[in-house]
Design a protein around this motif. Structure first.
Motif, PDB file in Angstrom:
ATOM      1  N   TRP A  57      34.678  46.526  44.482  1.00  0.00           N
ATOM      2  CA  TRP A  57      34.890  45.101  44.762  1.00  0.00           C
ATOM      3  C   TRP A  57      34.372  44.792  46.159  1.00  0.00           C
ATOM      4  CZ3 TRP A  57      36.672  40.385  43.060  1.00  0.00           C
ATOM      5  CH2 TRP A  57      37.033  39.459  44.048  1.00  0.00           C
ATOM      6  N   THR A  58      33.636  43.672  46.279  1.00  0.00           N
ATOM      7  CA  THR A  58      33.222  43.180  47.590  1.00  0.00           C
ATOM      8  C   THR A  58      33.671  41.735  47.713  1.00  0.00           C
ATOM      9  OG1 THR A  58      31.046  42.410  46.837  1.00  0.00           O
ATOM     10  CG2 THR A  58      31.206  44.698  47.589  1.00  0.00           C
ATOM     11  N   ALA A  59      33.992  41.326  48.928  1.00  0.00           N
ATOM     12  CA  ALA A  59      34.506  39.971  49.135  1.00  0.00           C
ATOM     13  C   ALA A  59      33.472  38.916  48.785  1.00  0.00           C
ATOM     14  CB  ALA A  59      34.958  39.815  50.596  1.00  0.00           C
ATOM     15  N   ALA A  60      32.214  39.164  49.098  1.00  0.00           N
ATOM     16  CA  ALA A  60      31.184  38.140  48.893  1.00  0.00           C
ATOM     17  C   ALA A  60      30.730  38.049  47.446  1.00  0.00           C
ATOM     18  CB  ALA A  60      29.986  38.423  49.793  1.00  0.00           C
ATOM     19  N   THR A  61      30.600  39.190  46.759  1.00  0.00           N
ATOM     20  CA  THR A  61      30.011  39.178  45.416  1.00  0.00           C
ATOM     21  C   THR A  61      30.946  39.710  44.335  1.00  0.00           C
ATOM     22  OG1 THR A  61      29.007  41.330  45.911  1.00  0.00           O
ATOM     23  CG2 THR A  61      27.656  39.378  46.300  1.00  0.00           C
ATOM     24  N   GLY A  62      32.227  39.857  44.648  1.00  0.00           N
ATOM     25  CA  GLY A  62      33.204  40.256  43.644  1.00  0.00           C
ATOM     26  C   GLY A  62      33.002  41.675  43.146  1.00  0.00           C
ATOM     27  N   HIS A  63      33.219  41.865  41.854  1.00  0.00           N
ATOM     28  CA  HIS A  63      33.019  43.182  41.251  1.00  0.00           C
ATOM     29  C   HIS A  63      31.526  43.463  41.127  1.00  0.00           C
ATOM     30  CE1 HIS A  63      37.207  43.962  40.311  1.00  0.00           C
ATOM     31  NE2 HIS A  63      37.322  42.736  39.784  1.00  0.00           N
ATOM     32  N   VAL A  64      31.092  44.546  41.744  1.00  0.00           N
ATOM     33  CA  VAL A  64      29.667  44.897  41.766  1.00  0.00           C
ATOM     34  C   VAL A  64      29.494  46.299  41.183  1.00  0.00           C
ATOM     35  CG1 VAL A  64      27.624  45.249  43.208  1.00  0.00           C
ATOM     36  CG2 VAL A  64      29.303  43.496  43.820  1.00  0.00           C
ATOM     37  N   ILE A  65      28.455  46.452  40.395  1.00  0.00           N
ATOM     38  CA  ILE A  65      28.100  47.767  39.874  1.00  0.00           C
ATOM     39  C   ILE A  65      26.602  47.967  40.085  1.00  0.00           C
ATOM     40  CG2 ILE A  65      27.738  46.922  37.529  1.00  0.00           C
ATOM     41  CD1 ILE A  65      28.869  49.658  36.558  1.00  0.00           C
ATOM     42  N   ILE A  66      26.238  49.151  40.568  1.00  0.00           N
ATOM     43  CA  ILE A  66      24.841  49.491  40.832  1.00  0.00           C
ATOM     44  C   ILE A  66      24.506  50.757  40.051  1.00  0.00           C
ATOM     45  CG2 ILE A  66      23.124  50.075  42.591  1.00  0.00           C
ATOM     46  CD1 ILE A  66      24.824  48.649  44.634  1.00  0.00           C
ATOM     47  N   ILE A  67      23.382  50.719  39.359  1.00  0.00           N
ATOM     48  CA  ILE A  67      22.928  51.857  38.554  1.00  0.00           C
ATOM     49  C   ILE A  67      21.602  52.360  39.113  1.00  0.00           C
ATOM     50  CG2 ILE A  67      22.244  52.651  36.265  1.00  0.00           C
ATOM     51  CD1 ILE A  67      24.014  50.528  35.064  1.00  0.00           C
ATOM     52  N   GLU A  68      21.525  53.669  39.285  1.00  0.00           N
ATOM     53  CA  GLU A  68      20.280  54.297  39.736  1.00  0.00           C
ATOM     54  C   GLU A  68      19.531  54.812  38.523  1.00  0.00           C
ATOM     55  OE1 GLU A  68      18.843  57.489  43.123  1.00  0.00           O
ATOM     56  OE2 GLU A  68      20.702  57.868  42.035  1.00  0.00           O
ATOM     57  N   HIS A  69      18.252  54.404  38.400  1.00  0.00           N
ATOM     58  CA  HIS A  69      17.411  54.802  37.274  1.00  0.00           C
ATOM     59  C   HIS A  69      16.311  55.748  37.740  1.00  0.00           C
ATOM     60  CE1 HIS A  69      19.345  51.524  35.001  1.00  0.00           C
ATOM     61  NE2 HIS A  69      19.166  50.798  36.094  1.00  0.00           N
TER      62      HIS A  69
ATOM     63  N   LYS B  29      26.226  41.684  39.868  1.00  0.00           N
ATOM     64  CA  LYS B  29      27.245  41.140  40.758  1.00  0.00           C
ATOM     65  C   LYS B  29      28.039  40.016  40.087  1.00  0.00           C
ATOM     66  CE  LYS B  29      24.663  42.173  45.020  1.00  0.00           C
ATOM     67  NZ  LYS B  29      24.066  41.639  46.262  1.00  0.00           N
ATOM     68  N   HIS B  30      29.198  39.701  40.707  1.00  0.00           N
ATOM     69  CA  HIS B  30      30.102  38.614  40.278  1.00  0.00           C
ATOM     70  C   HIS B  30      30.752  38.902  38.930  1.00  0.00           C
ATOM     71  CE1 HIS B  30      28.587  36.367  43.645  1.00  0.00           C
ATOM     72  NE2 HIS B  30      27.356  36.288  43.144  1.00  0.00           N
ATOM     73  N   ASN B  31      30.919  40.168  38.589  1.00  0.00           N
ATOM     74  CA  ASN B  31      31.520  40.508  37.296  1.00  0.00           C
ATOM     75  C   ASN B  31      33.029  40.239  37.301  1.00  0.00           C
ATOM     76  OD1 ASN B  31      29.137  41.930  35.924  1.00  0.00           O
ATOM     77  ND2 ASN B  31      29.280  43.010  37.878  1.00  0.00           N
ATOM     78  N   ALA B  32      33.556  39.953  36.102  1.00  0.00           N
ATOM     79  CA  ALA B  32      35.003  39.749  35.966  1.00  0.00           C
ATOM     80  C   ALA B  32      35.726  41.089  36.011  1.00  0.00           C
ATOM     81  CB  ALA B  32      35.312  39.018  34.661  1.00  0.00           C
ATOM     82  N   SER B  33      35.104  42.127  35.440  1.00  0.00           N
ATOM     83  CA  SER B  33      35.690  43.465  35.450  1.00  0.00           C
ATOM     84  C   SER B  33      34.573  44.485  35.274  1.00  0.00           C
ATOM     85  CB  SER B  33      36.723  43.621  34.329  1.00  0.00           C
ATOM     86  OG  SER B  33      36.101  43.451  33.047  1.00  0.00           O
ATOM     87  N   LEU B  34      34.875  45.724  35.617  1.00  0.00           N
ATOM     88  CA  LEU B  34      33.912  46.805  35.495  1.00  0.00           C
ATOM     89  C   LEU B  34      34.407  47.829  34.482  1.00  0.00           C
ATOM     90  CD1 LEU B  34      33.111  47.393  39.296  1.00  0.00           C
ATOM     91  CD2 LEU B  34      31.908  45.912  37.676  1.00  0.00           C
TER      92      LEU B  34
ATOM     93  N   ILE C  52      28.747  47.830  30.596  1.00  0.00           N
ATOM     94  CA  ILE C  52      29.194  48.364  31.886  1.00  0.00           C
ATOM     95  C   ILE C  52      30.135  47.404  32.606  1.00  0.00           C
ATOM     96  CG2 ILE C  52      27.144  49.792  32.215  1.00  0.00           C
ATOM     97  CD1 ILE C  52      26.022  47.554  33.989  1.00  0.00           C
ATOM     98  N   ALA C  53      30.159  46.112  32.187  1.00  0.00           N
ATOM     99  CA  ALA C  53      31.003  45.123  32.867  1.00  0.00           C
ATOM    100  C   ALA C  53      31.099  43.886  31.978  1.00  0.00           C
ATOM    101  CB  ALA C  53      30.424  44.776  34.238  1.00  0.00           C
ATOM    102  N   THR C  54      31.796  42.874  32.479  1.00  0.00           N
ATOM    103  CA  THR C  54      31.886  41.582  31.786  1.00  0.00           C
ATOM    104  C   THR C  54      31.555  40.477  32.769  1.00  0.00           C
ATOM    105  OG1 THR C  54      34.268  41.437  32.276  1.00  0.00           O
ATOM    106  CG2 THR C  54      33.617  42.386  30.148  1.00  0.00           C
ATOM    107  N   VAL C  55      30.918  39.445  32.263  1.00  0.00           N
ATOM    108  CA  VAL C  55      30.515  38.314  33.104  1.00  0.00           C
ATOM    109  C   VAL C  55      31.748  37.648  33.700  1.00  0.00           C
ATOM    110  CG1 VAL C  55      29.416  36.037  33.105  1.00  0.00           C
ATOM    111  CG2 VAL C  55      28.408  37.914  31.790  1.00  0.00           C
ATOM    112  N   GLY C  56      31.645  37.284  34.979  1.00  0.00           N
ATOM    113  CA  GLY C  56      32.777  36.653  35.650  1.00  0.00           C
ATOM    114  C   GLY C  56      32.336  35.653  36.694  1.00  0.00           C
ATOM    115  N   ASN C  57      33.295  35.305  37.529  1.00  0.00           N
ATOM    116  CA  ASN C  57      33.065  34.310  38.582  1.00  0.00           C
ATOM    117  C   ASN C  57      33.764  34.781  39.857  1.00  0.00           C
ATOM    118  OD1 ASN C  57      32.191  31.872  39.730  1.00  0.00           O
ATOM    119  ND2 ASN C  57      34.102  30.831  39.217  1.00  0.00           N
ATOM    120  N   THR C  58      33.612  36.088  40.155  1.00  0.00           N
ATOM    121  CA  THR C  58      34.335  36.667  41.282  1.00  0.00           C
ATOM    122  C   THR C  58      33.465  36.683  42.535  1.00  0.00           C
ATOM    123  OG1 THR C  58      33.595  38.883  40.660  1.00  0.00           O
ATOM    124  CG2 THR C  58      35.691  38.150  39.766  1.00  0.00           C
ATOM    125  N   GLY C  59      34.135  36.677  43.676  1.00  0.00           N
ATOM    126  CA  GLY C  59      33.434  36.698  44.949  1.00  0.00           C
ATOM    127  C   GLY C  59      33.292  35.315  45.550  1.00  0.00           C
ATOM    128  N   GLU C  60      33.044  35.273  46.849  1.00  0.00           N
ATOM    129  CA  GLU C  60      32.935  34.004  47.559  1.00  0.00           C
ATOM    130  C   GLU C  60      31.628  33.278  47.253  1.00  0.00           C
ATOM    131  OE1 GLU C  60      33.318  35.070  51.615  1.00  0.00           O
ATOM    132  OE2 GLU C  60      35.419  35.715  51.462  1.00  0.00           O
TER     133      GLU C  60
END
Length: 289
Positions: free
Chosen positions: A214-226, A235-240, A254-262
């Motif tokens: 979780w980050t304050a600016a962009t909410g729930h964030v997940i990063i994948i390395e390929h 970014k801005h996911n409702a949950s991970l 990997i997550a669900t669409v949301g409206n999290t973060g500033e």
């Protein structure tokens, strides 16, 4: 002069004066061994013995492991350990440098900050700036011969195509309407896709989750390395649905669409694509239609 000569004669006489060395039986006083010696012979014998002893000691130390016990003498084992430690130190320095660069890239991905100077270093951005009309595209003799050779090889290779060389493909993480596209001028290094809240967000490709927090600016964030040093950011996911370190496959939720973060104004997915630490336009690699 006469006194000096007499003194020399007296010294020579002492040196050449003969003595008898006798070894007796203590009980019977029977003579066992006897030697006739002079002081000169004794001095010569002692000198030769000392030279032989020093030579043997030197050879013994120089040609055996005993030399390692001499203070200040470098040990073969110590040299070997020193070389191994030097190699390990160099490897650790390289690994630390790569890891620091890796963390720096992750920090830039999270913050979304990048300078114009960095763009000049980005080969992809440089390619888009080059004007083809300014280049001399006339084929040389070597180019023509190479093209003929390649055409002959491809003519009889029915199963090998250009697309077969590609070992990495990306897919749209979510279906929806694109509300904001990639725009480097306003530092929007992503594509915003509007979708209903809790819509499944899928991995754009096979990879490893390297960040899921979780980050304050962009909410729930997940990063994948390929593969190919590429990162996808969601970014801005409702949950991970995934944790850091997990392996994911293309199309896996990997997550669900949301409206999290500033920095959000409604349910949507903020999707970024990074290559070697620099952002690139996802629309150039993914069909979002």
């Amino acid at each position: 002069m006469t006194a000096r000569k007499e003194k020399k004669k007296a010294i020579a006489k002492k040196l050449l004066h003969k003595y008898r060395l006798v070894i007796l039986n203590e009980d019977t006083f029977e003579e066992r061994i006897s030697f006739k010696l002079t002081r000169l012979n004794v001095f010569i014998l002692v000198g030769i013995s000392a030279i032989v002893l020093i030579t043997l000691t030197t050879l013994l130390i120089a040609l055996t492991p005993l030399r390692e016990y001499i203070p200040g003498y470098s040990s073969a084992t110590l040299k070997k350990n020193a070389r191994e430690l030097l190699v390990k130190t160099d490897s650790l320095e390289n690994a630390l440098r790569v890891r620091n660069q890796y963390y720096s890239n992750i920090q830039r991905v999270l913050s979304g900050t990048i300078t114009a100077e960095d763009f000049l270093q980005d080969s992809i951005q440089d390619d888009s700036i080059i004007n083809p009309s300014q280049l001399d595209l006339t084929a040389s003799k070597e180019d023509s011969l190479l093209r003929v050779m390649v055409e002959k090889e491809d003519k009889y290779n029915l199963f090998k195509t250009a697309t077969a060389e590609a070992d990495f493909a990306l897919f749209p993480p979510v279906k929806g309407t694109i509300s904001s596209g990639y725009n480097s001028e306003i530092r929007h290094y992503a594509i915003d896709i509007v979708a209903e809240k809790d819509t499944p967000v899928k991995a754009a490709g096979d990879g490893t989750v390297i960040f899921a927090e979780w980050t304050a600016a962009t909410g729930h964030v997940i990063i994948i390395e390929h593969a190919n040093n590429m990162l996808t950011v969601y970014k801005h996911n409702a949950s991970l649905n995934k944790d850091q370190g997990e392996l994911v496959q293309a199309g896996e939720v990997i997550a669900t669409v949301g409206n999290t973060g500033e920095l959000t104004t409604g349910p949507h997915l903020h999707f970024e694509l990074w290559s070697n630490g620099y952002p690139i336009n996802p629309a150039n690699f993914i069909d979002f239609n």
